[in-house]
Motif scaffolding. Structure first.
Motif, short mmCIF file in Angstrom:
data_model
loop_
_atom_site.label_atom_id
_atom_site.label_comp_id
_atom_site.label_asym_id
_atom_site.label_seq_id
_atom_site.Cartn_x
_atom_site.Cartn_y
_atom_site.Cartn_z
N ARG A 4 46.63 10.21 -3.28
CA ARG A 4 46.39 10.02 -2.00
C ARG A 4 48.05 10.11 -1.31
O ARG A 4 47.83 10.44 -0.28
CB ARG A 4 46.05 8.43 -1.62
N GLU A 11 49.49 16.20 4.55
CA GLU A 11 49.09 16.30 5.91
C GLU A 11 50.41 16.57 6.76
O GLU A 11 50.25 17.41 7.74
CB GLU A 11 48.57 14.95 6.19
N THR A 47 40.51 20.54 2.64
CA THR A 47 40.44 19.23 2.84
C THR A 47 41.45 18.52 3.71
O THR A 47 40.95 17.70 4.38
CB THR A 47 40.39 18.71 1.00
N ASP A 50 40.64 19.01 7.26
CA ASP A 50 39.39 18.31 7.61
C ASP A 50 39.73 16.92 7.97
O ASP A 50 39.25 16.23 8.86
CB ASP A 50 38.38 18.73 6.35
N ARG A 51 40.51 16.45 6.89
CA ARG A 51 40.97 14.86 7.13
C ARG A 51 41.83 14.89 8.60
O ARG A 51 41.49 13.66 9.19
CB ARG A 51 41.83 14.69 6.09
N ARG A 54 39.42 14.92 11.33
CA ARG A 54 38.66 13.46 11.47
C ARG A 54 39.28 12.27 12.17
O ARG A 54 38.86 11.46 12.83
CB ARG A 54 38.15 13.22 10.00
N LYS A 55 40.68 12.67 11.91
CA LYS A 55 41.53 11.54 12.24
C LYS A 55 42.08 11.96 13.71
O LYS A 55 42.69 11.10 14.44
CB LYS A 55 42.85 11.37 11.50
N HIS B 111 49.23 6.60 9.38
CA HIS B 111 48.96 7.79 9.51
C HIS B 111 50.15 8.55 10.55
O HIS B 111 50.36 9.66 10.12
CB HIS B 111 47.55 8.08 10.20
#
Lengths: 146, 302
Positions: A4, A11, A47, A50-51, A54-55, B111
């Motif tokens: 993670r 990211e 991936t 895509d994350r 979505r965020k 985030h």
């Protein structure tokens, strides 16, 4: 597998990449740009994109059979959102702060009281020079910044 | 005993919910021994809650003690039981809503911080934001994240930054966010016209003092005070004032008033022991003296 924390770091790296690009990029373009500096699989890049989509941090644009990606917001906008949330601790008596701030912002009156309190603390201990006397006393404890 | 149980518990609940928090919030000793005071606040809240629920439940169940209860009596007791269930449901709902809200906002914060913050050799393990105002905070969670803005990093001396980071790490280590979340849920569960912010404000202040004490141990009093001055100095935009009962000035004055000792028991043994004893008694005595005999009586009646 990709952990993670690794995903979180990817990211960030991928956003940096998209922010430096002028036009929406495909997964392949992002992957190629990244593979210069790190060993990362194409599917992992997909991936992570895509994350991010979505965020709400990147936008997907359909381009033929593939997707192109571009940042949904600028870095400055994200920083501004963070600062706004961090400073906006109360906008009503019911709301609880999600974050624990070191100290709240002070009004002009408070600022005077704060400085007076500091002066009292510094004057009340004449054996300590205003320099680094305190930190010398507790020196040797781990975790201090170098 | 059995017939007086609801009255005793209700009286206790009212005392613990009204006068007791008012007294405790005005007392001066908690800032001397914040850990003991925080335990006492928690026990006070737990005891008040259990007493209130116990009063309603025992009043509702008392109807079985009558051989031929009238309709009015049955309705009366049923209402007491219903009210208790409503209170309990509100409490659970409030805890759920607050928990969801806080977790969503913290997830978003984490985030965003992961996307835009950078690292800096001057403060290892800290997320640095290139923003305009000096600021330091912690995003609670496992693991918690420490966030510092670049003006704060530039303005603060090394030992002052050590104080700031140790303060925030203490929040994360001791999970102060969970303590505050509990009091927040309790606060939100009650209707606007009966609740007060006393407990929430007092406990918010106490966790700041606990974190301050951790920072003093690591960096010393003066660096902590200077860091407070520098970071509180930032002019506040309207409406963004910090809540809570403890002001930055009060936190600095506290450093002058109380010397830091290794453990609070050696500093103020009587006060600390009394606080812990009262905390234990608040939870144990009503349970043993009131609830247990009542449960035994109900069991015997059935």
């Amino acid at each position: 597998m990709v952990g993670r924390t690794r995903l979180g770091e990817l990211e960030r790296v991928i956003m940096d990449q998209l922010w430096t690009l002028d036009s929406p990029a495909t997964v392949r373009q992002v992957h190629e740009a990244l593979s210069d500096s790190r060993d990362v699989a194409y599917t992992t890049v997909m991936t992570v994109l895509d994350r991010l989509a979505r965020k709400g941090s990147v936008e997907q644009i359909r381009d033929g059979r593939a997707y192109r990606y571009r940042p949904a917001v600028s870095r400055d906008e994200l920083t501004a959102e963070l600062m706004h949330q961090a400073l906006d601790t109360v906008d009503g008596s019911d709301r609880m702060a999600a974050l624990l701030r070191f100290v709240g912002s002070a009004s002009a009156d408070d600022a005077d009281a704060i400085r007076a309190a500091l002066a009292e603390l510094e004057n009340g201990r004449p054996e300590q020079s205003p320099g680094r006397a305190e930190s010398d006393r507790t020196d040797g404890t781990a975790g201090s910044p170098p | 005993m059995t017939h007086s149980t609801p009255t005793v518990l209700l009286t206790l609940a009212l005392l613990l919910a009204g006068p007791a928090p008012a007294l405790l919030s005005r007392a001066r000793w908690p800032s001397r021994v914040p850990r003991a005071a925080l335990v006492l606040w928690q026990s006070l809240a737990l005891s008040a809650l259990l007493s209130a629920l116990g009063a309603g439940a025992s009043a509702g169940a008392m109807v079985v003690a009558y051989d031929h209860p009238s309709v009015v009596l049955v309705v009366l007791h049923a209402s007491a039981l219903l009210l208790t269930l409503v209170v309990l449901a509100r409490l659970l709902w409030s805890a759920h809503v607050l928990g969801m809200t806080l977790r969503t906002r913290r997830r978003r914060q984490r985030h965003l911080v992961d996307l835009v913050a950078r690292t800096d050799g001057r403060a290892p393990g800290v997320h640095v934001l290139d923003a305009g105002r000096p600021l330091a905070y912690c995003i609670p969670g496992l693991p918690s994240r420490l966030v510092v803005s670049s003006p704060a990093l530039d303005d603060l001396a090394d030992d002052e930054m050590t104080a700031v980071l140790e303060h925030e790490r203490a929040h994360g280590r001791a999970r102060h966010d969970l303590v505050l979340e509990g009091f927040g849920a309790l606060h939100n569960a009650f209707p606007r016209f009966v609740r007060s912010r006393t407990a929430l404000d007092s406990t918010s202040g106490l966790v700041e003092m606990l974190a301050d004490d951790a920072a003093r141990r690591r960096a010393g009093d003066v660096p902590l005070a200077r860091a407070l001055v520098r970071l509180a100095d930032a002019p506040a935009p309207a409406g963004a004032m910090a809540a809570g009962a403890v002001t930055p000035a009060a936190r600095i004055r506290r450093l002058t008033e109380y010397e830091l000792t290794r453990r609070e028991l050696t500093d103020a043994p009587v006060v600390t022991s009394l606080a812990y004893l009262t905390a234990a008694a608040l939870v144990i005595v009503p349970t043993v003296a009131v609830a247990a005999p009542w449960l035994a009586a109900v069991a015997a009646a059935l």
